[in-house]
Enzyme design. Sequence first.
Site, short mmCIF file in Angstrom:
data_model
loop_
_atom_site.label_atom_id
_atom_site.label_comp_id
_atom_site.label_asym_id
_atom_site.label_seq_id
_atom_site.Cartn_x
_atom_site.Cartn_y
_atom_site.Cartn_z
N HIS A 501 0.92 -1.39 0.13
CA HIS A 501 0.07 0.12 0.02
C HIS A 501 0.94 1.19 -0.09
O HIS A 501 1.67 1.46 0.91
CB HIS A 501 -0.94 0.18 1.16
CG HIS A 501 -2.09 0.94 1.16
ND1 HIS A 501 -1.75 2.11 0.92
CD2 HIS A 501 -3.28 0.92 1.19
CE1 HIS A 501 -3.02 3.02 0.95
NE2 HIS A 501 -3.89 2.21 1.34
N SER A 502 1.00 2.09 -1.08
CA SER A 502 1.80 3.31 -1.24
C SER A 502 1.02 4.28 -0.44
O SER A 502 -0.10 4.29 0.21
CB SER A 502 1.79 3.62 -2.63
OG SER A 502 2.38 4.90 -2.90
#
Length: 659
Positions: A501-502
């Site tokens: 998850h950026s």
Amino acid sequence: MGISGYEALVMCTISPMLLGMKSFRSLVIRNLRVAHLLSLSGVLAWLVTDQIARLVTISFGVSMGCLAWAATLYSESIHGPRLEARIMALLVGLLMSTIAKFAWHTNNPIWPIMHAENGGWNGTGFALAVLAALRFTRRAPLQTGDAVDKKAGSSLLSAFSIGGLFFGLHSLLSDSSTMILWVWDGYPIRGPVADVHAWYTIGAMTVGVILGVFRPGLVSTWTAYGAACVGAALLTTYNQWKGYYGGLTLAVYLMSVSVPLITNAAKKNPGTTFGLGFLIYNLLVLFHVWVVAYAFVPGGPYVREHTDWIMITTMLAIGAGVFDLTSQNNAKKIPRKPTATAHRKYHLGALGVLNVLFLVAAFLRFPTNDYKPYHEEDRLITAGIWTIHFSLDNDMWSSERRMRDLLKDAELDVVGLLESDTQRIIMGNRDTTQYLAEDLGMYVDYGPGPNKHTWGAALLSKFPIINSTHHLLPSPVGELAPAIHATIDAYGTLVDVFVFHSGQEEDPEDRRLQTEYLSKLMGSTSRPSILLSYLVTKPLEGNYNTYVSPISGMNDVDPSDWDRWCEYILFKGLKRVGYARIARHSITDTELQVAKFVVPKTEEESAFAWGVDGSVRNRRVGENEVPEGWKFPAKLKGEGVRGHYYHQDESREPRYYNF
């Protein structure tokens, strides 16, 4: 994630402050039955379909519950056995709730996020609650006026202890898997797991109740407090068994010290001890959200990633109560060899029954799946990525069952879940992955635990997870970006799976640093690989060209799909044969993306699938040109089922490719 205004309702718990007014205190104590029955409006809230109205209804119920309990404890404070019975009811009730949550895969069946469609027993729970409230209030209160014990020590110190105590009980012991997930660090398994070792938490809580009732003087000492502080430090700083043993020590202490601390607080002005106590509890609740949500809240950067500060504050608050007890010599006033009474026999019997029920639930939950992939004969991996928004659907119902149904319909063998960490008070201290893994027959890696300050990343796999490591990617400004690097055994071939998850759109430097980190991590392995991710980038632009590059060696599952911003699937060393985007209906705010891969049998086949240019593999073909086993489920075509359908283009058909 930002401030919406509804956060103010967390302050509904400070209603005991009103008991500081003598006339109001007298009114409530004379009508305790009414107050307890009104608190059940929170249980009835499942009947309210509008989300805001349901939240307000729940808040009213919680407010009345806190008010009723504070008044009850105060009114019984002049009679030791009756006060002890109330405190035991409170503690055994917490244990009962924790056991019920285990039986329902970490959801309480009477919560207002539950209803019949997702496994709720709300009607049954409400009926039992009414009967319990009537029985609980069958005897008149012993005092209704001002009977504060002037010699009982400091109300302020007691308020701090109540705030710290209630927060510790709620944040760590309201679910049997919470502390286990604090110390979880991936495969191979080297520590406790929730479905096997959760009884250790239940056992520790049971021992704590017994110690608190029969040895209150012992647990009120500085020696016991020091042991608890060591346990808290171990839980906060260590993984695996060492951290969990610290957690069990803390669990015994929190349950046992509840008896003398609540007894002490009940003898003082309830407006201060419980009203101010709940205010301190609320501040700790916000604090343990702020450490993760620091990018969205005022003052957040000052407390970012400081779960250690929360633990220190909690223990110091409890220590204030211990100081009050010891300085006033209150501990010596509590009998060390109490005479057995009916209420003790009753509650001890209830503890025994509850422990047996837990073991029965554990037996019934024992996994019986064979963990087989859907298309073993075709050496197929169907992989997906889904941002599940904390397992609450758009109507604020618990969404595990709806998620289960779609994952099953899509025939997923491997799936990455994002925004999956629900082990906080504001999310109910839940664990969605337990239900999904057991029901779907999958191995699970929860990912970075709740004390790692992320919103969560989890991996479910029908293939054995041989090894997994958790990564917290560089985030100098925004929130921490979690990643899982797992190696699975797919048909005898080791395949690496990355779940990531950026950072947020508002923090471009964070995302650049995270891109470089993850690209190098993916490039460090020569094994076939899949990335299941939330990248926050446009196709073919910016950071995309670092993720899909010689650095990572990864290919985009479909470079022609321009309508993506967050979710992406990348791969290398595998034969990509299909890709689909599935509408999520109202389960969450993000679609489910799915890709199909064939695991090569030979190194030559793997080398052919390796390249970055994708000139051959990106040629689309018709469904009739691929083997039957490679096709996506037909039920999701056209209008689909339950609002779920393929929707990446107007044809509402999945895409297939010539590799």
